[in-house]
Design a protein around this motif. Structure first.
Motif, mmCIF file in Angstrom:
data_model
loop_
_atom_site.group_PDB
_atom_site.id
_atom_site.type_symbol
_atom_site.label_atom_id
_atom_site.label_comp_id
_atom_site.label_asym_id
_atom_site.label_seq_id
_atom_site.Cartn_x
_atom_site.Cartn_y
_atom_site.Cartn_z
ATOM 1 N N ALA A 145 0.919 -1.268 -0.035
ATOM 2 C CA ALA A 145 0.040 0.114 0.005
ATOM 3 C C ALA A 145 0.788 1.457 0.032
ATOM 4 N N MET A 146 1.725 1.221 0.651
ATOM 5 C CA MET A 146 3.067 2.379 0.759
ATOM 6 C C MET A 146 3.422 2.590 -0.557
ATOM 7 N N VAL A 147 3.697 1.711 -1.465
ATOM 8 C CA VAL A 147 4.407 1.832 -2.626
ATOM 9 C C VAL A 147 3.325 2.699 -3.675
ATOM 10 N N ARG A 148 2.210 2.397 -3.481
ATOM 11 C CA ARG A 148 1.338 3.300 -4.156
ATOM 12 C C ARG A 148 1.169 4.822 -3.645
ATOM 13 N N VAL A 149 1.255 4.913 -2.518
ATOM 14 C CA VAL A 149 1.375 6.171 -1.792
ATOM 15 C C VAL A 149 2.650 7.225 -2.176
ATOM 16 N N ALA A 150 3.959 6.286 -1.883
ATOM 17 C CA ALA A 150 5.104 6.957 -2.422
ATOM 18 C C ALA A 150 5.183 7.425 -4.189
ATOM 19 N N ALA A 151 4.487 6.423 -4.829
ATOM 20 C CA ALA A 151 4.485 6.611 -6.294
ATOM 21 C C ALA A 151 3.927 7.994 -6.370
ATOM 22 N N GLN A 152 2.755 8.488 -5.766
ATOM 23 C CA GLN A 152 2.041 9.651 -6.013
ATOM 24 C C GLN A 152 2.457 10.846 -5.434
#
Length: 280
Positions: A145-152
């Protein structure tokens, strides 16, 4: 007979402690800062409003970390936790804000906190039934889930990233990995700090970033409710309430992963004292 001190409880020299402490502070600050910027961009907040929200979030992160680490009565796991916002809760907060307004989103967070406080005592009786597999899967899902947030943080909420931002992100990751692979001792442990410092320096030199205060910001106490007086709407808060209940699965994983390096196994009571709550 000399008592054996666990490596995690060992007192390290100041020369080694300072860079590690700085790394932890900067790594911790990255999560609330990035979360506030994502939220401010989605809600179209002014620079002054963004600075106010960021101040409030940093204060709450610090207070939550002290409460978890030191403990007050039956509250706090008394383990080195750092309480940070981010993940799926940020996306839910932004969605509720877009549909019903920031005040309703703030009220939804408060409702979720009350729900968790009411449910946690009951959860303490069944937490021992969760096997290690559940803990491992939970940690894995949190990381994904944090990968998606970091990508944003690179692409922004629209998903459209400037080429320079992508290159800067890649260079930052490359510097961090290089430092971790080729350095030794305290410098290797400070790889994240080195990568962040290199990325910041490149951003300033290339014009992608600058050190300047936000217009209208300055020294002042954080606003208690930066989005206005909270409004409570059960139907609007329902997605966040359901998500809050799902975060109870983190309770076994977080104290276990923190206590294991110390050679300890947290009890169900410790796990419940360290239960997470939405921070926004």
């Amino acid at each position: 007979m000399t008592a054996t001190i666990a490596p995690a409880d060992e007192r390290v020299p100041v020369g080694r402690l300072v860079p590690l402490a700085l790394q932890h502070v900067l790594a911790m600050a990255a999560a609330p800062v990035s979360t506030v910027f994502l939220t401010a961009t989605a809600l179209r907040l002014s620079p002054a409003e963004t600075a106010s929200v960021l101040s409030a979030v940093l204060v709450l992160c610090g207070a939550g970390s002290l409460l978890q680490s030191l403990g007050v009565g039956n509250v706090g796991a008394r383990l080195p936790f750092v309480m940070l916002p981010g993940g799926a809760a940020t996306a839910l907060f932004i969605q509720i804000s877009a549909d019903h307004g920031p005040a309703v989103a703030s009220g939804s967070v408060l409702l979720a906190a009350v729900l968790l406080l009411a449910v946690v005592p009951l959860y303490g009786r069944i937490v021992r039934l969760f096997p290690p597999l559940v803990m491992g899967v939970t940690v894995l899902l949190i990381g994904i889930a944090m990968v998606r947030v970091a990508a944003q943080l690179i692409t922004g909420p629209t998903g459209e990233a400037a080429r320079g931002a992508v290159v800067l992100a890649g260079v930052t990751v490359a510097v961090t990995l290089t430092a971790y692979l080729f350095l030794r001792g305290v410098w290797r442990q400070s790889a994240v700090l080195i990568g962040m410092a290199a990325g910041t320096a490149i951003a300033v030199v290339s014009g992608l970033g600058a050190f300047s205060p936000a217009p209208g910001s300055g020294f002042s106490l954080p606003a208690l409710f930066p989005y206005g007086t909270p409004r409570f709407d059960i139907l609007a808060a329902l997605p966040l309430l359901v998500f809050s209940l799902s975060t109870l699965a983190e309770i076994p994983a977080r104290p276990s992963s923190t206590a294991r390096p110390r050679g300890a196994s947290p009890t169900p009571a410790v796990m419940c004292r360290g239960s997470p709550a939405p921070t926004r």
